[in-house]
Motif scaffolding. Sequence first.
Motif, short mmCIF file in Angstrom:
data_model
loop_
_atom_site.label_atom_id
_atom_site.label_comp_id
_atom_site.label_asym_id
_atom_site.label_seq_id
_atom_site.Cartn_x
_atom_site.Cartn_y
_atom_site.Cartn_z
N LEU A 1 8.36 -1.81 -6.71
CA LEU A 1 7.26 -2.78 -6.70
C LEU A 1 7.75 -4.17 -7.10
O LEU A 1 7.40 -5.17 -6.46
CB LEU A 1 6.16 -2.33 -7.65
CG LEU A 1 5.27 -1.18 -7.18
CD1 LEU A 1 4.44 -0.65 -8.33
CD2 LEU A 1 4.37 -1.65 -6.04
N VAL A 2 8.55 -4.24 -8.16
CA VAL A 2 9.02 -5.55 -8.63
C VAL A 2 9.95 -6.18 -7.61
O VAL A 2 9.85 -7.38 -7.31
CB VAL A 2 9.70 -5.42 -10.01
CG1 VAL A 2 10.36 -6.74 -10.40
CG2 VAL A 2 8.68 -5.01 -11.06
N HIS A 3 10.85 -5.40 -7.04
CA HIS A 3 11.76 -5.95 -6.02
C HIS A 3 10.98 -6.47 -4.82
O HIS A 3 11.26 -7.56 -4.31
CB HIS A 3 12.76 -4.88 -5.57
CG HIS A 3 13.63 -5.33 -4.44
ND1 HIS A 3 14.77 -6.07 -4.63
CD2 HIS A 3 13.51 -5.18 -3.09
CE1 HIS A 3 15.32 -6.35 -3.46
NE2 HIS A 3 14.57 -5.82 -2.52
N TYR A 4 9.99 -5.71 -4.37
CA TYR A 4 9.20 -6.13 -3.22
C TYR A 4 8.42 -7.40 -3.53
O TYR A 4 8.36 -8.33 -2.71
CB TYR A 4 8.24 -5.00 -2.82
CG TYR A 4 7.39 -5.32 -1.61
CD1 TYR A 4 7.96 -5.63 -0.38
CD2 TYR A 4 6.00 -5.32 -1.71
CE1 TYR A 4 7.17 -5.92 0.72
CE2 TYR A 4 5.21 -5.61 -0.61
CZ TYR A 4 5.80 -5.91 0.60
OH TYR A 4 5.01 -6.21 1.69
N ASP B 1 0.82 -1.20 0.00
CA ASP B 1 0.00 0.00 0.00
C ASP B 1 0.86 1.26 0.00
O ASP B 1 0.52 2.25 -0.65
CB ASP B 1 -0.94 0.00 1.20
CG ASP B 1 -2.05 -1.03 1.08
OD1 ASP B 1 -2.31 -1.47 -0.06
OD2 ASP B 1 -2.64 -1.39 2.11
N GLN B 2 1.96 1.22 0.75
CA GLN B 2 2.86 2.38 0.77
C GLN B 2 3.48 2.61 -0.60
O GLN B 2 3.56 3.75 -1.08
CB GLN B 2 3.97 2.16 1.81
CG GLN B 2 3.47 1.99 3.23
CD GLN B 2 4.61 1.62 4.19
OE1 GLN B 2 5.75 2.04 3.99
NE2 GLN B 2 4.30 0.84 5.20
N LEU B 3 3.92 1.52 -1.24
CA LEU B 3 4.52 1.65 -2.56
C LEU B 3 3.49 2.08 -3.59
O LEU B 3 3.78 2.89 -4.49
CB LEU B 3 5.17 0.34 -2.97
CG LEU B 3 6.32 -0.16 -2.08
CD1 LEU B 3 6.82 -1.52 -2.57
CD2 LEU B 3 7.46 0.84 -2.07
N ALA B 4 2.29 1.54 -3.48
CA ALA B 4 1.24 1.87 -4.45
C ALA B 4 0.81 3.33 -4.34
O ALA B 4 0.25 3.89 -5.29
CB ALA B 4 0.03 0.96 -4.25
N ALA B 5 1.07 3.96 -3.20
CA ALA B 5 0.71 5.36 -3.02
C ALA B 5 1.72 6.31 -3.67
O ALA B 5 1.45 7.51 -3.80
CB ALA B 5 0.59 5.68 -1.52
N LEU B 6 2.87 5.79 -4.08
CA LEU B 6 3.88 6.63 -4.72
C LEU B 6 3.44 7.02 -6.13
O LEU B 6 2.62 6.34 -6.75
CB LEU B 6 5.21 5.87 -4.79
CG LEU B 6 5.85 5.46 -3.46
CD1 LEU B 6 7.09 4.61 -3.72
CD2 LEU B 6 6.20 6.68 -2.62
#
Length: 229
Positions: free
Chosen positions: A91-94, A76-81
């Motif tokens: 995203l891919v690394h995570y 969710d934190q990454l998607a908010a970027l």
Amino acid sequence: MRTPQKLSGEERKAAILKAVRHLFAAKGFAGTTTRELAATAGVSEALLYRHFPTKEALYGAIHESICSERKYDKFDQLAALEPSTVTLVLLVHYMVSILARDAADPGEGSIPHRLILRSLAEDGEYARILSRRLAEFWSPKVVECLKAAAAVGDAIEERVPFECGSQFAFHLARMVVVQFLPPTPVGGCGPLNPELVSRVVWFVLRGMGLKEEVIRRYYQPETLAALGL
């Protein structure tokens, strides 16, 4: 002596689902009997049928419960970027990291991987449920990032259609890490460690269309690991 607390109907259903998922993961849908399922859950077949009228209903409920349980706290934190090349790399690394983490878990974590393999060998229903989930929470953001990367010249759009690339990334990464489910891993890629994770991330990003110099510029796996990604 204290009387054991009686489970509510919902609690009993949740307990059954948690107990029998291991059996389905090990033997698949066709290879599992209702008698085995009831014994594994510690209930009678009559009680099992009271909560799940058919084996198909139980199997479907397991699929839905596992998809709902998967907690990807940082997604969710990454998607908010803002959509960008950097966000795509994160995203891919995570995604690859959490798939590898689950594959290395001999307990609950590896069950979704095992169910995917069983599903693909049988009716594919669990795999379809997963694909629908991907379409909801993963693909839209990845597509946005790929478009943003292409707009600044960081990605080649013709390499893979963006919608296909978002699915490609997830399924390719999963198929790599499932090689490590057996006690003795399959293939000769070495141990499932951070170095291998970074190689998979690099391969996926290249396949999605990112240019090599762009990946080199933005992908710093040691830094991301230090951030808990």
